[in-house]
Design a protein around this motif. Structure first.
Motif, PDB file in Angstrom:
ATOM      1  N   ILE A  70      11.239   7.996  75.062  1.00 35.39           N
ATOM      2  CA  ILE A  70       9.977   8.752  75.041  1.00 35.39           C
ATOM      3  C   ILE A  70       9.015   8.282  76.138  1.00 35.39           C
ATOM      4  CG2 ILE A  70      10.177   9.212  72.571  1.00 35.39           C
ATOM      5  CD1 ILE A  70       8.034   7.136  72.057  1.00 35.39           C
ATOM      6  N   THR A  76       4.838  12.095  76.612  1.00 28.32           N
ATOM      7  CA  THR A  76       4.778  11.145  75.482  1.00 28.32           C
ATOM      8  C   THR A  76       4.685   9.696  75.952  1.00 28.32           C
ATOM      9  OG1 THR A  76       7.202  11.111  75.388  1.00 28.32           O
ATOM     10  CG2 THR A  76       6.063  12.674  73.954  1.00 28.32           C
ATOM     11  N   THR A  78       3.526   6.161  76.826  1.00 28.90           N
ATOM     12  CA  THR A  78       2.425   5.271  76.453  1.00 28.90           C
ATOM     13  C   THR A  78       2.528   3.927  77.171  1.00 28.90           C
ATOM     14  OG1 THR A  78       3.680   4.440  74.555  1.00 28.90           O
ATOM     15  CG2 THR A  78       2.202   6.296  74.160  1.00 28.90           C
TER      16      THR A  78
END
Length: 239
Positions: A70, A76, A78
């Motif tokens: 991800i 998405t 991070t």
């Protein structure tokens, strides 16, 4: 016990922090073989893909890989993808190269194959037991019940009890007998913690963990000194 075989926890051995009376045992332990044994499980060609496939059966490793994926998707993301790669590479890499030796404490999950002969120290089962499948060792299909080592007062040991640098295991020398074990848990600093270790406390190399989330165990016989490997060697000599 004749020709006593004494094993210190690996962290005490590596740190050099143990009772001076165990110095001779520590020197002998450092010369014991690793868990490396040539078997048909892996070849130079299938080691990496097969081992990685087995590693993906563990939820924690799958989770780490998911986090990496991800973070490579902009929507998405991070973390820096490079940073996200580090945890799974480290965890899986350590699993690939881990060279077990006597004195190491290991954690095994349900359906894991026991890699060496170990003393059961902890189990997630509230009854302080675990079940093992020994079909590959003795051909029996019924599960065997194993129990954690207990103190003289019959109370179970806690994991913190095994962090004592004065603790060691005294056992019989490696042998081919799969059905018996004679040994004891000893502590120079806490005499009341000395305890007998029975066959029911031993998990043998080649057995498999069943019906138990995970367990901790301390390696006593590794590699060619494990009972199953020695037993196979005896069988070949008799042919």
């Amino acid at each position: 016990m004749n020709d006593a075989y004494e094993i210190l926890p690996s962290w005490a051995l590596e740190a050099g922090q143990f009772d001076p009376r165990l110095t001779t045992a520590a020197k002998l332990q450092s010369k014991l073989p690793s868990n490396e044994v040539s078997t048909a499980k892996y070849t130079r060609w299938n080691f990496l893909p097969k081992n990685l496939f087995l590693q993906m059966h563990r939820f924690a490793n799958v989770y780490f890989v998911f986090i990496v994926i991800i973070n490579f998707v902009p929507a998405t993301q991070t973390l820096d993808p490079t940073l996200a790669l580090f945890p799974p590479i480290f965890v899986i890499g350590v699993s690939l190269i881990k060279d077990l030796r006597a004195g190491d404490v290991i954690r095994l999950y349900v359906n894991d194959i026991v890699p060496a002969d170990i003393v059961l120290l902890y189990t997630t089962d509230e009854r302080k037991i675990c079940y093992v499948d020994t079909m590959d060792l003795d051909g029996e299909t019924n599960l065997k019940q194993k129990e954690i080592v207990v103190k003289k007062d019959s109370n179970p040991f806690e994991l913190t009890d095994f962090l004592d640098f004065g603790f060691f295991i005294r056992a019989e020398p490696p042998n081919v007998d799969l059905n018996t074990f004679h040994g004891s848990f000893e502590s120079y600093s806490h005499d009341d913690q000395s305890s007998v270790i029975y066959q029911k406390n031993i998990l043998l190399r080649g057995s498999a963990i069943r019906n138990t989330d995970y367990i901790f165990g301390m390696v006593i016989y590794a590699g060619r000194l494990s009972k199953a490997v020695m037993n196979n060697g005896e069988k070949r000599k008799k042919v």
